[in-house]
Design an enzyme around this catalytic site. Sequence first.
Site, mmCIF file in Angstrom:
data_model
loop_
_atom_site.group_PDB
_atom_site.id
_atom_site.type_symbol
_atom_site.label_atom_id
_atom_site.label_comp_id
_atom_site.label_asym_id
_atom_site.label_seq_id
_atom_site.Cartn_x
_atom_site.Cartn_y
_atom_site.Cartn_z
ATOM 1 N N ASP A 263 0.857 -1.189 0.000
ATOM 2 C CA ASP A 263 0.000 0.000 0.000
ATOM 3 C C ASP A 263 0.893 1.238 0.000
ATOM 4 O O ASP A 263 1.857 1.324 0.778
ATOM 5 C CB ASP A 263 -0.909 0.006 1.238
ATOM 6 C CG ASP A 263 -1.925 1.128 1.184
ATOM 7 O OD1 ASP A 263 -3.000 0.908 0.626
ATOM 8 O OD2 ASP A 263 -1.634 2.225 1.696
ATOM 9 N N ILE A 264 0.587 2.190 -0.882
ATOM 10 C CA ILE A 264 1.360 3.427 -0.962
ATOM 11 C C ILE A 264 1.044 4.287 0.254
ATOM 12 O O ILE A 264 -0.124 4.553 0.551
ATOM 13 C CB ILE A 264 1.045 4.197 -2.256
ATOM 14 C CG1 ILE A 264 1.310 3.307 -3.476
ATOM 15 C CG2 ILE A 264 1.874 5.467 -2.344
ATOM 16 C CD1 ILE A 264 0.879 3.933 -4.787
ATOM 17 N N GLU B 89 -4.603 2.493 -4.337
ATOM 18 C CA GLU B 89 -3.157 2.480 -4.128
ATOM 19 C C GLU B 89 -2.667 1.155 -3.575
ATOM 20 O O GLU B 89 -1.565 1.074 -3.042
ATOM 21 C CB GLU B 89 -2.762 3.625 -3.185
ATOM 22 C CG GLU B 89 -3.267 3.502 -1.759
ATOM 23 C CD GLU B 89 -4.650 4.119 -1.560
ATOM 24 O OE1 GLU B 89 -4.956 4.498 -0.427
ATOM 25 O OE2 GLU B 89 -5.411 4.224 -2.538
#
Length: 490
Positions: A365-366, A408
């Site tokens: 996950d960003i 994301e």
Amino acid sequence: MTSSSPPGPVSRALIAHGVLIFFLLAAGGWLVFDFARERDRTVASVSRLAMHKSQLVSALFGDIFIAADYVLRDMADHAELALTRKTALVDLTPLLEKKLTSLPALTDLVLLDGDCRFAAVGSVKSFLGKQSRQRFCSATSHQPGQSLHVQYMPAEKSANGKPVVLISRVIATPQGHLQAAAMAVIELDFAQHWIEAFTVDAPDVMTIVDTEGVLIARNPPMPAELGRRTVAPPGQPPFEQIGSGNATTFTAHSPLDHSERIYGLSRLEHFPFIALVGYDMQHALEGWQQRARQFALGYAALALLSIGLLRAHLRTLAQSRAMHALATTDALTGIANRRHLFERGEHEVARALRYGKPLSILMIDIDLFKAINDRWGHPSGDQVIRNIADLMQGILRAVDTCGRLGGEEFLAILPETAEDGAGSLAERLRQAVEASEEARADNGQAIRHTVSIGVATLAPGDTSFEALLRRADLALYRAKASGRNRVTKS
């Protein structure tokens, strides 16, 4: 005694002419016979195209609900934890609000208490304390644990006064008593706008109905029919009897506009919705009728007809390939999409269990992605997403599968990889992202970004990809909670 003269020699030209006539007649007879069957072949080809397209629409529409259910599972897990700790569900409001922003399809996210009242709301706070009118609220007994419920709610029964589709994760005690429920709200307008994004020729149609026959969305639009119940075409089983994941084709007259169409039908997996794609029969047979007229003019049209058939066949193959790519590839990054990731995941789990091989996954996950979008703009955010995808493809092995779950979030499936190897690979990826300067703003400045990674390895008690994914998600959650930009193992 008189003898007759021997017959004269047969003209070679006459023989050649006769042979030519014979072959022309034979070819003509074969073509006449073939034309009698070509209509059926054309209908069969269009039927396959309709079924493939309905499966594509089903898969894409299903991705919306898979993503929503993924969020609901997480909220239901938090709700169960809150019930165990005897804390108020309303304390989960900030998490509801955060999750609500992760999916544009959602109108609202809600937690219901044991009396089916709105206990926590992500968006419209005025709903707090209101009573839900879903069917499961009036049930006397429920399936223990978590169970999925999907229901169309007309405007007159909906809390917001608009027709909506409600997806709920119901939480019940081992005795079947309702404890709470996590509910996602998707307005019917969203489904209609979604389906209108597809290009549909005027005589053709694309439709979404639920298993009770309620028309959810249609392209071309028929606003007066949305929300109304329709019946399955003659000769077809009722919509509620169509099994999850089933697909078929048939020819029927539409109950709405009475046009005869070649239909492809596909039921969404795990959700009570059905995608129908219909090609107008007259429109589908126009090419065949034109070729028949050309044949009546003489054999000179046969060459053109063959070219036309070849082009039509190649076009059909190209469409099939394009639809397959669209059904398995994320449009922004070019890597696997959610649907393909889940298919590969189930396959690899089954293979690992069968042969006793290790299997690990990475959930990526960003970090602070919303802040990146807010500061640099969505085009720059898309650059960051593409950069993560490029780095994953460069670091992972050829046998691994990487893809984008949505937003994301990314996933990597690592066959024959134990926990230590998966952890090392995850750390390499994390470091590569942290050091990357590929994503740049309009002014040329590098957009620095990091990722948090949850690692999960197939354990002896795991029997499904979903269980492995849930553990990776929990590990990712811990990585986020521990300060981000780190790798955490389950």
